[in-house]
Design a protein around this motif. Structure first.
Motif, PDB file in Angstrom:
ATOM      1  N   LYS A 295      67.678  62.488  77.440  1.00 28.18           N
ATOM      2  CA  LYS A 295      66.146  62.536  77.416  1.00 28.18           C
ATOM      3  C   LYS A 295      65.402  62.405  76.241  1.00 28.18           C
ATOM      4  O   LYS A 295      64.325  62.005  76.022  1.00 28.18           O
ATOM      5  N   ARG A 296      66.366  62.968  75.120  1.00 29.82           N
ATOM      6  CA  ARG A 296      65.694  62.919  73.782  1.00 29.82           C
ATOM      7  C   ARG A 296      65.340  61.682  73.114  1.00 29.82           C
ATOM      8  O   ARG A 296      64.940  61.447  72.009  1.00 29.82           O
ATOM      9  N   GLY A 297      66.213  60.860  73.481  1.00 30.63           N
ATOM     10  CA  GLY A 297      66.027  59.239  73.365  1.00 30.63           C
ATOM     11  C   GLY A 297      66.288  58.759  71.981  1.00 30.63           C
ATOM     12  O   GLY A 297      65.658  58.082  71.115  1.00 30.63           O
ATOM     13  N   ARG A 298      67.525  59.260  71.269  1.00 30.74           N
ATOM     14  CA  ARG A 298      67.764  58.898  70.169  1.00 30.74           C
ATOM     15  C   ARG A 298      68.980  57.798  69.892  1.00 30.74           C
ATOM     16  O   ARG A 298      69.396  57.843  68.910  1.00 30.74           O
ATOM     17  N   ASN A 299      69.362  57.244  70.992  1.00 31.93           N
ATOM     18  CA  ASN A 299      70.011  56.161  70.843  1.00 31.93           C
ATOM     19  C   ASN A 299      71.520  57.012  70.526  1.00 31.93           C
ATOM     20  O   ASN A 299      72.270  56.019  69.803  1.00 31.93           O
ATOM     21  N   GLU A 300      71.958  57.973  71.357  1.00 30.94           N
ATOM     22  CA  GLU A 300      73.419  58.487  70.979  1.00 30.94           C
ATOM     23  C   GLU A 300      74.188  58.239  72.068  1.00 30.94           C
ATOM     24  O   GLU A 300      73.810  58.030  73.253  1.00 30.94           O
TER      25      GLU A 300
END
Length: 347
Positions: free
Chosen positions: A283-288
């Motif tokens: 959900k946080r969308g940091r490409n992890e």
């Protein structure tokens, strides 16, 4: 989305100098000054700046997702490179809180930084621990066998060097002999390879890197931190004393929320915790990459709700005093932390 926080690379000498940061340097923090009014004017800061960890979910992040922080929100400013760096940013006001090994907290406090621990952040138990591994056919079987040998770890002067020193001392090595055991910095992702290629004789492995290395076979533990000390809380979340004084309701929501997240994580089925963490990272969308979350077992915090006691600091106060990194008796364990704001299990 805020840009990732990327502090400049520093030598160990420069890094330890930072841990001696003066009180004057932290007397006015930028995060406190630029993020709302202080408690002195009746309005407390409720948006907390912080650093995260790539591909992982910190306890405050879990607490926020579970709704345990009340009206307190989190504002990610980037990812930390180490525990000492994380609490340094909190001490200088770049963030509102940071987490580190309790020995690093002590060193920062000894440098006159007005900080205080408010709740435990991580530790070691039967599921989450640090192991000192050797090759299966290694002749190293005891502490004395380590004399003249190389031990690879993530950083010097912190958690894993402290535990190595405790292991050597408890097994009868003199300071002169212990000094012949060479602690070296080896990036965790390279530790297994360095050990198998015999560039080092002992390597510290934790988490997913430990599990993957053991699955490949050919390694055995010389000792583990949880075998050495039993289950223990190793690190804490710290805030500046000024921030605590001016924002008591926010600190209470933070400490109690983290405490509730700790208990939720240990009373909820592991598969459900991992699924929740995976969802948070996506959900946080940091490409992890979320693959490493499948190896999560626990946060390792020993005490109920992460409440802190003297023993969690006293061992490291004694260790640092013996090493001459702080003056003997300079600090008291009880002055380094407070449980006042942790409402979980109070009394």
């Amino acid at each position: 989305m805020p840009a990732a926080f990327t502090p400049p690379a520093r030598s160990r000498r420069q890094f330890l100098t930072l841990l001696g940061i003066s009180a004057a340097a932290v007397s006015c923090g930028t995060a406190t000054a630029t993020n709302g009014s202080s408690g002195s004017s009746g309005k407390q800061i409720t948006a907390l700046k912080y650093q995260g960890n790539v591909g992982a979910v910190t306890l405050p992040e879990l607490a926020a997702d579970l709704g345990h922080l009340g009206n307190v929100t989190l504002e990610w400013v980037g990812n930390t490179i180490s525990g000492p760096q994380d609490i340094q940013t909190a001490a200088t006001g770049q963030t509102h809180f940071g987490s580190a090994f309790n020995g690093a907290v002590i060193k920062l406090a000894a440098g006159k930084a007005p900080i205080k621990a408010v709740v435990s952040s991580y530790g070691s138990d039967q599921h989450s621990y640090g192991g000192y591994f050797v090759l299966e056919d290694s002749p190293i079987r005891s502490a004395r066998d380590l004399i003249g040998k190389k031990v690879g770890m993530n950083t010097l002067g912190a958690h894993y060097q402290a535990l190595l020193d405790v292991y050597l001392s408890r097994n009868g090595l003199s300071k002169a002999d212990a000094a012949k055991v060479e602690a070296l910095v080896v990036p965790p992702v390279n530790t297994e390879q360095s050990l198998r290629q015999k560039q080092i004789e002992v390597g510290v492995l934790t988490g997913v890197l430990r599990d993957k290395a053991l699955a490949a076979g050919g390694l055995r533990p010389l000792f583990t931190d949880v075998e050495l000390l039993g289950p223990f809380s190793a690190g804490t979340y710290v805030m500046t004393e000024r921030f605590i004084k001016e924002n008591p309701d926010t600190v209470r929501a933070f400490a109690t929320g983290v405490a509730k997240a700790i208990e939720w994580s240990r009373t909820t089925p592991r598969e459900e915790v991992v699924a929740r963490m995976t969802d948070i990272v996506k959900k946080r969308g940091r490409n992890e990459d979320t693959a490493t979350l499948q190896y999560w077992h626990s946060y390792g915090v020993a005490e109920t709700g992460g409440r802190i006691s003297d023993k969690e600091f006293q061992l490291w106060l004694d260790w640092l005093g013996e090493r001459g990194e702080i003056k003997q008796g300079q600090l008291k364990a009880a002055d380094l932390y407070t449980n006042e704001f942790n409402g979980y299990g109070k009394g």
